[in-house]
Design a protein around this motif. Structure first.
Motif, PDB file in Angstrom:
ATOM      1  N   ALA A  26       5.648  -6.559 -13.034  1.00  0.00           N
ATOM      2  CA  ALA A  26       5.112  -7.045 -14.469  1.00  0.00           C
ATOM      3  C   ALA A  26       4.324  -8.098 -14.306  1.00  0.00           C
ATOM      4  N   SER A  27       4.159  -8.763 -13.241  1.00  0.00           N
ATOM      5  CA  SER A  27       3.298 -10.083 -13.059  1.00  0.00           C
ATOM      6  C   SER A  27       2.167  -9.695 -12.022  1.00  0.00           C
ATOM      7  N   ALA A  28       2.039  -8.589 -11.442  1.00  0.00           N
ATOM      8  CA  ALA A  28       1.245  -8.196 -10.520  1.00  0.00           C
ATOM      9  C   ALA A  28      -0.113  -7.682 -10.782  1.00  0.00           C
ATOM     10  N   ALA A  29      -0.303  -7.210 -12.113  1.00  0.00           N
ATOM     11  CA  ALA A  29      -1.370  -6.513 -12.527  1.00  0.00           C
ATOM     12  C   ALA A  29      -2.831  -7.342 -12.384  1.00  0.00           C
ATOM     13  N   GLY A  30      -3.568  -6.564 -11.600  1.00  0.00           N
ATOM     14  CA  GLY A  30      -4.834  -7.314 -11.530  1.00  0.00           C
ATOM     15  C   GLY A  30      -5.061  -7.751 -10.198  1.00  0.00           C
ATOM     16  N   LEU A  31      -3.912  -8.045  -9.554  1.00  0.00           N
ATOM     17  CA  LEU A  31      -3.982  -8.717  -8.219  1.00  0.00           C
ATOM     18  C   LEU A  31      -4.050  -7.650  -6.970  1.00  0.00           C
ATOM     19  N   VAL A  32      -4.177  -7.939  -5.612  1.00  0.00           N
ATOM     20  CA  VAL A  32      -4.603  -7.287  -4.700  1.00  0.00           C
ATOM     21  C   VAL A  32      -3.319  -7.290  -3.740  1.00  0.00           C
ATOM     22  N   LEU A  33      -3.034  -5.970  -3.237  1.00  0.00           N
ATOM     23  CA  LEU A  33      -1.640  -5.916  -2.301  1.00  0.00           C
ATOM     24  C   LEU A  33      -2.188  -6.484  -1.191  1.00  0.00           C
ATOM     25  N   ALA A  34      -1.324  -7.438  -0.546  1.00  0.00           N
ATOM     26  CA  ALA A  34      -1.644  -8.117   0.815  1.00  0.00           C
ATOM     27  C   ALA A  34      -1.164  -7.140   1.955  1.00  0.00           C
ATOM     28  N   GLU A  35       0.013  -6.405   1.739  1.00  0.00           N
ATOM     29  CA  GLU A  35       0.585  -5.588   3.034  1.00  0.00           C
ATOM     30  C   GLU A  35       0.713  -4.335   2.520  1.00  0.00           C
ATOM     31  N   ASP A  36       0.856  -3.287   3.416  1.00  0.00           N
ATOM     32  CA  ASP A  36       1.354  -1.810   3.069  1.00  0.00           C
ATOM     33  C   ASP A  36       2.514  -2.015   2.531  1.00  0.00           C
ATOM     34  N   VAL A  37       2.742  -1.106   1.543  1.00  0.00           N
ATOM     35  CA  VAL A  37       4.137  -0.888   1.088  1.00  0.00           C
ATOM     36  C   VAL A  37       4.623   0.581   1.182  1.00  0.00           C
ATOM     37  N   ARG A  38       5.881   0.684   1.589  1.00  0.00           N
ATOM     38  CA  ARG A  38       6.346   2.083   1.756  1.00  0.00           C
ATOM     39  C   ARG A  38       7.470   2.767   0.701  1.00  0.00           C
ATOM     40  N   ALA A  39       7.468   3.773   0.570  1.00  0.00           N
ATOM     41  CA  ALA A  39       8.291   4.488  -0.483  1.00  0.00           C
ATOM     42  C   ALA A  39       9.852   4.270  -0.171  1.00  0.00           C
ATOM     43  N   GLY A  40      10.556   3.937  -0.991  1.00  0.00           N
ATOM     44  CA  GLY A  40      12.023   3.874  -0.643  1.00  0.00           C
ATOM     45  C   GLY A  40      12.600   5.232  -1.225  1.00  0.00           C
TER      46      GLY A  40
END
Length: 397
Positions: A26-40
């Protein structure tokens, strides 16, 4: 003089990369992902129905219309799913798990909607109206790649694959300072020789629009000791100090006087407006110093600060959209300088290029004309005049 491109490269390099932090979605809108994230989990996490209808074996309805007993009701969210026996149907809702033994779903519109028995009016083939497990995302694979700008769809996907937080580049904290004894904060009455301070309002709003934080110190007088005493205590909490005013060649240039020899270099950039610039580090904190006239401030923000801040926070598309347009009137530009003129661009339907006309003159004090502009007309260093109808480069704002 140094070139616009060289100064931009220096400013961008000064900021480097913002720290990486983990934030709730909820606090990350408009920011850029710094690392790959994998599906749980996989999406869908199980075979489920794409329609409200009836789960069946396709061979049981091959001679439709047929009537079948309804053995079970399967709403979305039910977890104790009973196997579908041959010759029966399960009433099923959209998103509900497909029962073992079923290989198709008949949409309710193709039935009589029965509850204890259902008359199926059309045949189906195996796989009809079934969402297969993992057809969108497979568990363990990369769901979102580093560098992704997190908008509604991206955050929705992160939530759907079981993420509660994501690693992002932290929004930069920028300390914004306007200098000049002549500056007064509204609504204080003006005395002769004073003007209302506007640069900090412009800079802070532009900086916040990029997703950064901005702390404003308005109207620091032209006194070196006071400048240092006001600013130094605030440096520890800042990722960047941005000043306006006090960097030119005259007397009472408080920023230049205070920061010369402190790690900040002052230079002339081959541009109009915005020639006097500076950058470096003060007590280890990156510093960018801008001229004092308001148009110079906004042009300098576009040329240097905007791309540097976006780049530091992981964005890849840091440049304004650039188009070519035909001039509606002739213009001149000082030789050897890149001129940025406020303009109004209009796209011409069916034409390769649009049209653009200047708004206001080249003066760096003419702020009202900026409010009527939607672009910057860019005349390169080797051009000193252009005629009506000539094509020019336009940066869309």
């Amino acid at each position: 003089m140094i070139s616009v491109d060289a100064h931009r490269e220096t400013v961008t390099g000064l900021l480097g990369n913002a720290p990486v932090i983990r934030l709730p979605l909820a606090s990350a809108a408009g920011l850029v992902l710094a690392e790959d994230v994998r599906a749980g989990v996989s999406l869908p996490p199980f075979d489920n129905s794409a329609m409200d209808g009836y789960a069946v074996r396709a061979e049981d309805v091959a001679e439709a219309p047929v009537t079948l007993p309804v053995a079970e009701d399967i709403p979305a969210g039910r977890v104790d799913i009973t196997k579908l026996e041959p010759g029966t149907a399960h009433r099923i809702m959209t998103g509900a798990p497909l029962p073992p033994g079923a290989d198709a779903v008949v949409m309710v519109e193709h039935t009589d909607g029965g509850v204890t028995d259902v008359r199926i009016l059309r045949t189906v083939v195996p796989g009809t109206h079934i969402r297969r497990r993992g057809e969108d995302v497979v568990e363990g694979t990369v769901a979102l790649s580093a560098g992704t700008l997190l908008g509604p769809a991206q955050l929705g996907l992160a939530a759907a694959v079981g993420l509660a937080e994501v690693p992002v580049y932290r929004p930069l904290k920028v300390l914004v300072v306007s200098t000049g004894t002549e500056l007064v904060d509204a609504p204080e009455p003006l005395r002769h020789g004073q003007i209302y301070e506007s640069n900090s309002i412009m800079l802070a709003s532009a900086i916040r629009a990029l997703g950064c934080e901005a702390e404003v110190v308005r109207s620091v007088v032209d006194d070196v000791d006071e400048f240092r005493s006001v600013i130094e205590p605030r440096l520890a909490d800042a990722d960047l100090l941005v000043t306006s005013g006090g960097v030119s060649a005259g007397a009472y240039e408080v920023v230049k006087d205070a920061l010369t020899g402190q790690g900040v270099e002052f230079r002339k950039v081959a541009m109009q407006p915005g020639g006097p610039q500076g950058c470096g580090r003060w007590d280890g904190v990156p510093v960018v110093t801008l001229p004092g006239n308001p148009v110079s401030v906004l042009v300098s923000f576009e040329a240097f600060l905007r791309p540097a801040l976006l780049s530091a926070m992981g964005h890849t598309g840091v440049d304004r959209q650039q188009v070519r347009a035909r001039l509606t009137e002739a213009m001149t530009s000082p030789a050897g300088r890149r001129q940025f003129r406020r303009g109004f661009y209009t796209h011409s339907e069916g034409e390769v290029t649009g049209i653009v006309g200047p708004r206001g003159g080249p003066g760096s004090h003419l702020l009202a004309s900026f409010t009527q502009a939607n672009c910057l007309i860019v005349l390169p260093e080797d051009v000193d005049s252009v005629e009506q109808g000539d094509e020019v480069t336009v940066l869309l704002l």
